[in-house]
Scaffold this active site. Structure first.
Site, PDB file in Angstrom:
ATOM      1  N   LEU A 126       0.839  -1.207   0.000  1.00 19.23           N
ATOM      2  CA  LEU A 126       0.000   0.000   0.000  1.00 19.23           C
ATOM      3  C   LEU A 126       0.875   1.260   0.000  1.00 19.23           C
ATOM      4  O   LEU A 126       0.668   2.160  -0.811  1.00 19.23           O
ATOM      5  CB  LEU A 126      -0.909  -0.019   1.253  1.00 19.23           C
ATOM      6  CG  LEU A 126      -1.849   1.167   1.432  1.00 19.23           C
ATOM      7  CD1 LEU A 126      -2.895   1.221   0.322  1.00 19.23           C
ATOM      8  CD2 LEU A 126      -2.558   1.091   2.795  1.00 19.23           C
ATOM      9  N   TRP A 157       8.561   0.314   1.473  1.00 20.73           N
ATOM     10  CA  TRP A 157       8.505  -0.312   2.797  1.00 20.73           C
ATOM     11  C   TRP A 157       7.764  -1.649   2.778  1.00 20.73           C
ATOM     12  O   TRP A 157       7.080  -1.980   3.756  1.00 20.73           O
ATOM     13  CB  TRP A 157       7.788   0.591   3.810  1.00 20.73           C
ATOM     14  CG  TRP A 157       8.296   1.975   3.896  1.00 20.73           C
ATOM     15  CD1 TRP A 157       7.660   3.109   3.469  1.00 20.73           C
ATOM     16  CD2 TRP A 157       9.538   2.405   4.453  1.00 20.73           C
ATOM     17  NE1 TRP A 157       8.425   4.202   3.723  1.00 20.73           N
ATOM     18  CE2 TRP A 157       9.585   3.793   4.330  1.00 20.73           C
ATOM     19  CE3 TRP A 157      10.609   1.739   5.046  1.00 20.73           C
ATOM     20  CZ2 TRP A 157      10.669   4.543   4.756  1.00 20.73           C
ATOM     21  CZ3 TRP A 157      11.689   2.471   5.473  1.00 20.73           C
ATOM     22  CH2 TRP A 157      11.707   3.857   5.330  1.00 20.73           C
ATOM     23  N   ILE A 158       7.862  -2.395   1.709  1.00 20.99           N
ATOM     24  CA  ILE A 158       7.014  -3.584   1.608  1.00 20.99           C
ATOM     25  C   ILE A 158       7.686  -4.781   2.300  1.00 20.99           C
ATOM     26  O   ILE A 158       8.722  -5.286   1.840  1.00 20.99           O
ATOM     27  CB  ILE A 158       6.667  -3.901   0.138  1.00 20.99           C
ATOM     28  CG1 ILE A 158       6.092  -2.643  -0.538  1.00 20.99           C
ATOM     29  CG2 ILE A 158       5.715  -5.086   0.041  1.00 20.99           C
ATOM     30  CD1 ILE A 158       4.938  -1.978   0.212  1.00 20.99           C
ATOM     31  N   THR A 159       7.065  -5.220   3.382  1.00 24.15           N
ATOM     32  CA  THR A 159       7.539  -6.407   4.101  1.00 24.15           C
ATOM     33  C   THR A 159       7.386  -7.619   3.178  1.00 24.15           C
ATOM     34  O   THR A 159       6.357  -7.765   2.516  1.00 24.15           O
ATOM     35  CB  THR A 159       6.707  -6.602   5.395  1.00 24.15           C
ATOM     36  OG1 THR A 159       6.882  -5.441   6.202  1.00 24.15           O
ATOM     37  CG2 THR A 159       7.142  -7.834   6.171  1.00 24.15           C
ATOM     38  N   ARG A 268      20.892  -9.958  39.971  1.00 22.31           N
ATOM     39  CA  ARG A 268      21.933  -8.924  40.032  1.00 22.31           C
ATOM     40  C   ARG A 268      21.957  -8.237  41.398  1.00 22.31           C
ATOM     41  O   ARG A 268      20.912  -7.756  41.860  1.00 22.31           O
ATOM     42  CB  ARG A 268      21.642  -7.883  38.936  1.00 22.31           C
ATOM     43  CG  ARG A 268      22.546  -6.668  38.937  1.00 22.31           C
ATOM     44  CD  ARG A 268      23.909  -6.996  38.399  1.00 22.31           C
ATOM     45  NE  ARG A 268      24.731  -5.807  38.236  1.00 22.31           N
ATOM     46  CZ  ARG A 268      26.008  -5.852  37.896  1.00 22.31           C
ATOM     47  NH1 ARG A 268      26.612  -7.008  37.674  1.00 22.31           N
ATOM     48  NH2 ARG A 268      26.692  -4.743  37.746  1.00 22.31           N
ATOM     49  N   GLY A 340      24.179  -0.855  32.363  1.00 20.91           N
ATOM     50  CA  GLY A 340      25.093  -0.895  31.212  1.00 20.91           C
ATOM     51  C   GLY A 340      24.919  -2.166  30.391  1.00 20.91           C
ATOM     52  O   GLY A 340      25.061  -2.158  29.167  1.00 20.91           O
ATOM     53  N   GLU A 363       1.479  -0.179   9.938  1.00 16.15           N
ATOM     54  CA  GLU A 363       0.020  -0.364   9.850  1.00 16.15           C
ATOM     55  C   GLU A 363      -0.741   0.828  10.447  1.00 16.15           C
ATOM     56  O   GLU A 363      -1.720   0.675  11.164  1.00 16.15           O
ATOM     57  CB  GLU A 363      -0.385  -1.709  10.470  1.00 16.15           C
ATOM     58  CG  GLU A 363       0.301  -2.832   9.714  1.00 16.15           C
ATOM     59  CD  GLU A 363      -0.352  -4.190   9.818  1.00 16.15           C
ATOM     60  OE1 GLU A 363      -1.519  -4.273  10.200  1.00 16.15           O
ATOM     61  OE2 GLU A 363       0.334  -5.166   9.480  1.00 16.15           O
TER      62      GLU A 363
HETATM   63  C1  LIG Z   1       9.660  -2.021   8.953  1.00 16.98           C
HETATM   64  C2  LIG Z   1       8.493  -1.491   8.177  1.00 16.98           C
HETATM   65  C3  LIG Z   1       7.642  -2.379   7.530  1.00 16.98           C
HETATM   66  C4  LIG Z   1       6.572  -1.892   6.768  1.00 16.98           C
HETATM   67  N1  LIG Z   1       5.795  -2.791   6.065  1.00 16.98           N
HETATM   68  C5  LIG Z   1       4.847  -2.302   5.215  1.00 16.98           C
HETATM   69  C6  LIG Z   1       4.139  -3.192   4.340  1.00 16.98           C
HETATM   70  O1  LIG Z   1       4.314  -4.413   4.368  1.00 16.98           O
HETATM   71  N2  LIG Z   1       3.240  -2.658   3.474  1.00 16.98           N
HETATM   72  C7  LIG Z   1       2.998  -1.317   3.389  1.00 16.98           C
HETATM   73  O2  LIG Z   1       2.167  -0.919   2.580  1.00 16.98           O
HETATM   74  N3  LIG Z   1       3.663  -0.448   4.204  1.00 16.98           N
HETATM   75  C8  LIG Z   1       4.577  -0.900   5.100  1.00 16.98           C
HETATM   76  N4  LIG Z   1       5.282  -0.037   5.920  1.00 16.98           N
HETATM   77  C9  LIG Z   1       5.030   1.389   5.794  1.00 16.98           C
HETATM   78  C10 LIG Z   1       4.330   2.008   7.000  1.00 16.98           C
HETATM   79  O3  LIG Z   1       2.985   1.603   7.014  1.00 16.98           O
HETATM   80  C11 LIG Z   1       4.504   3.521   6.888  1.00 16.98           C
HETATM   81  O4  LIG Z   1       5.868   3.801   7.168  1.00 16.98           O
HETATM   82  C12 LIG Z   1       3.610   4.292   7.815  1.00 16.98           C
HETATM   83  O5  LIG Z   1       2.271   4.157   7.424  1.00 16.98           O
HETATM   84  C13 LIG Z   1       3.972   5.778   7.872  1.00 16.98           C
HETATM   85  O6  LIG Z   1       4.106   6.318   6.590  1.00 16.98           O
HETATM   86  P1  LIG Z   1       5.417   7.188   6.216  1.00 16.98           P
HETATM   87  O7  LIG Z   1       6.593   6.399   6.625  1.00 16.98           O
HETATM   88  O8  LIG Z   1       5.269   7.606   4.818  1.00 16.98           O
HETATM   89  O9  LIG Z   1       5.346   8.456   7.185  1.00 16.98           O
HETATM   90  P2  LIG Z   1       4.482   9.775   6.944  1.00 16.98           P
HETATM   91  O10 LIG Z   1       3.114   9.417   6.521  1.00 16.98           O
HETATM   92  O11 LIG Z   1       5.264  10.707   6.090  1.00 16.98           O
HETATM   93  O12 LIG Z   1       4.418  10.364   8.426  1.00 16.98           O
HETATM   94  C14 LIG Z   1       5.525  11.048   8.998  1.00 16.98           C
HETATM   95  C15 LIG Z   1       5.084  11.540  10.400  1.00 16.98           C
HETATM   96  O13 LIG Z   1       3.946  12.422  10.286  1.00 16.98           O
HETATM   97  C16 LIG Z   1       2.902  11.956  11.107  1.00 16.98           C
HETATM   98  N5  LIG Z   1       1.609  12.252  10.477  1.00 16.98           N
HETATM   99  C17 LIG Z   1       1.236  12.043   9.180  1.00 16.98           C
HETATM  100  N6  LIG Z   1      -0.026  12.428   8.985  1.00 16.98           N
HETATM  101  C18 LIG Z   1      -0.492  12.868  10.182  1.00 16.98           C
HETATM  102  C19 LIG Z   1      -1.743  13.399  10.662  1.00 16.98           C
HETATM  103  N7  LIG Z   1      -2.809  13.521   9.854  1.00 16.98           N
HETATM  104  N8  LIG Z   1      -1.857  13.749  11.963  1.00 16.98           N
HETATM  105  C20 LIG Z   1      -0.789  13.618  12.809  1.00 16.98           C
HETATM  106  N9  LIG Z   1       0.405  13.124  12.428  1.00 16.98           N
HETATM  107  C21 LIG Z   1       0.556  12.756  11.137  1.00 16.98           C
HETATM  108  C22 LIG Z   1       3.127  10.440  11.210  1.00 16.98           C
HETATM  109  O14 LIG Z   1       2.486   9.891  12.348  1.00 16.98           O
HETATM  110  C23 LIG Z   1       4.641  10.375  11.290  1.00 16.98           C
HETATM  111  O15 LIG Z   1       5.034  10.616  12.619  1.00 16.98           O
HETATM  112  C24 LIG Z   1       6.326  -0.493   6.702  1.00 16.98           C
HETATM  113  C25 LIG Z   1       7.185   0.391   7.393  1.00 16.98           C
HETATM  114  C26 LIG Z   1       8.256  -0.080   8.108  1.00 16.98           C
HETATM  115  C27 LIG Z   1       9.166   0.906   8.800  1.00 16.98           C
END
Ligand SMILES: Cc1cc2nc3c(=O)[nH]c(=O)nc-3n(C[C@H](O)[C@H](O)[C@H](O)COP(=O)(O)OP(=O)(O)OC[C@H]3O[C@@H](n4cnc5c(N)ncnc54)[C@H](O)[C@@H]3O)c2cc1C
Length: 378
Positions: A126, A157-159, A268, A340, A363
């Protein structure tokens, strides 16, 4: 500490015993090595599939194990306590089975026994580089050609990228916004589907996500899951249940951290006595244990609503928010209890602390969970 669980059936108690035994035998000894070297545990996932753990909450008629969600989640919890990447992989795979299970055509549903039996590993695509939280703004574009679709774009970021056998690709087939998005079921190896190198992550290094570049990827018309324009709804339905999986991963990880910290504090000694007998440490352990129990209770309460066929998505958002924040706090405190020694990789709390962070992000970040919950209140 043995968690005192109330399970709905004798079969569920047997399943939890089997999971503990399997987790001790197959996971506990391998986690450190795989995490250190970033080796994806495909064989271990096959073993879990053969044991029936990759299709637990789906009906037996489709090849699943027909377990209530509350039982599936407690299995995940046990797995997460031994190796988070495995529990997260089971949770993501379960999520990736949902679109075909709930919306697939007869032909697509023929794949279910292999999906739920773990022969085929799934991925859920997604997020994109320019946005994860605002998923309805996704830009990957699928255009009609004579015999189906041609897809171009980048998923981020696709797992399981590069390891999965099939991908649920959410892409834009219509205009802007949620109603322009569809879900396509794409086999690994489809020309034009190009997984990139795994990201260099803080934790979960054995199952690091990667980008998927989609270059003129042809997808047959019969690979549309559900209706055209219905993809965003499918994605959100899958995430409602998926968030409970992440909450249970958090509970399992946090429980492991409490157990480790308690055992350490009993052994400990400083100032001639076990550190756990100092009120400053003992109260910290008490708060850690209480938070984990509360996170488990909230998660299972949401699962029981789902099992009863009642609306559960807001409760799932609360569980994901609370349990993953608990996992972050509790693993941070576990490092503190070890002093530590908590800061070095000789003890697993150092890894658990790094791993907990991602649960607050995936998610739907915990800010997005708060958006979902607050919208339901006002
Ligand atoms: C290890 C890992 C595995 C993942 N696996 C998958 C997967 O299998 N499939 C998939 O589709 N995605 C996956 N993701 C993606 C993950 O779902 C996204 O990283 C996540 O949804 C956040 O999107 P972004 O990283 O683009 O951050 P952004 O959307 O850019 O957000 C950046 C910051 O802004 C904040 N923010 C954004 N909008 C708002 C709002 N309206 N109000 C308040 N705060 C807000 C967020 O909370 C965050 O702190 C994975 C990510 C990681 C790190």
């Amino acid at each position: 500490m043995t968690v005192d669980r109330i399970l709905p059936t004798d079969e569920a108690y047997d399943l939890l015993d089997l999971t503990r035994e399997l987790a001790d035998r197959e996971l506990a000894g391998k986690a450190d090595e795989h995490e250190q070297h970033g080796v994806f545990p495909r064989e271990t996932l096959r073993t879990l599939g053969r044991s029936g753990l990759l299709g637990l909450p789906y009906p037996e008629a489709d090849g699943g194990a027909g377990q209530p969600y509350e039982v599936y989640l407690q299995v995940l919890e046990v797995l997460a306590g031994r190796w988070l990447a495995i529990a997260e992989a089971v949770s993501v795979h379960t999520l990736a089975c949902y679109p075909v299970y709930a919306h697939g055509t007869e032909r697509q549903r023929k794949m279910l026994p292999d999906m739920l039996g773990g022969d085929l590993l799934g991925a859920y695509a997604l997020s994109e580089p320019q946005g994860g939280s605002d998923a309805a703004a996704l830009q990957t574009r699928a255009t009609h050609d004579g015999a189906g679709w041609v897809v171009n774009g980048t998923k981020a970021w696709i797992t399981h990228a590069g390891h999965a056998d099939y991908y649920n690709i959410f892409c834009r087939t219509g205009g802007p916004g949620a109603t322009g998005i569809s879900c396509l079921l794409v086999d690994a190896g489809t020309p034009g589907l190009v997984p990139q190198k795994p990201e260099r992550t803080m934790g979960l290094r054995s199952s690091a996500p990667a980008q998927l570049v989609l270059e003129n990827m042809h997808v047959d018309a019969d690979r549309l899951v559900g209706v055209e324009g219905g993809g965003f709804r499918i994605a959100m339905e899958a995430l409602d249940a998926g968030r409970l999986g992440i909450a249970s991963c958090a509970v399992g990880l946090a429980q492991a951290a409490v157990d480790y910290a308690v055992a350490y504090a009993a052994e400990r000694e400083q100032f001639g006595r076990p550190i756990g007998t100092f009120q400053g440490v003992g109260f910290m352990l008490a708060d850690m244990a209480t938070q984990v129990s509360a996170a488990r209770a909230l998660t299972l309460a949401a699962a029981r609503l789902k099992d009863a066929g009642r609306p559960f998505s807001i409760e799932a958002a609360k569980a994901k928010l609370f349990a993953t924040d608990v996992a972050m706090r509790v693993t941070t405190d576990a490092v503190q209890v070890l002093g530590g020694y908590g800061y070095v990789s000789d003890h697993p709390v150092e890894r658990w602390f790094r791993e907990a962070k991602v649960l607050q992000i995936v998610e739907g970040t915990n800010q997005i969970q708060r958006v979902v919950i607050s919208r339901s209140l006002i």
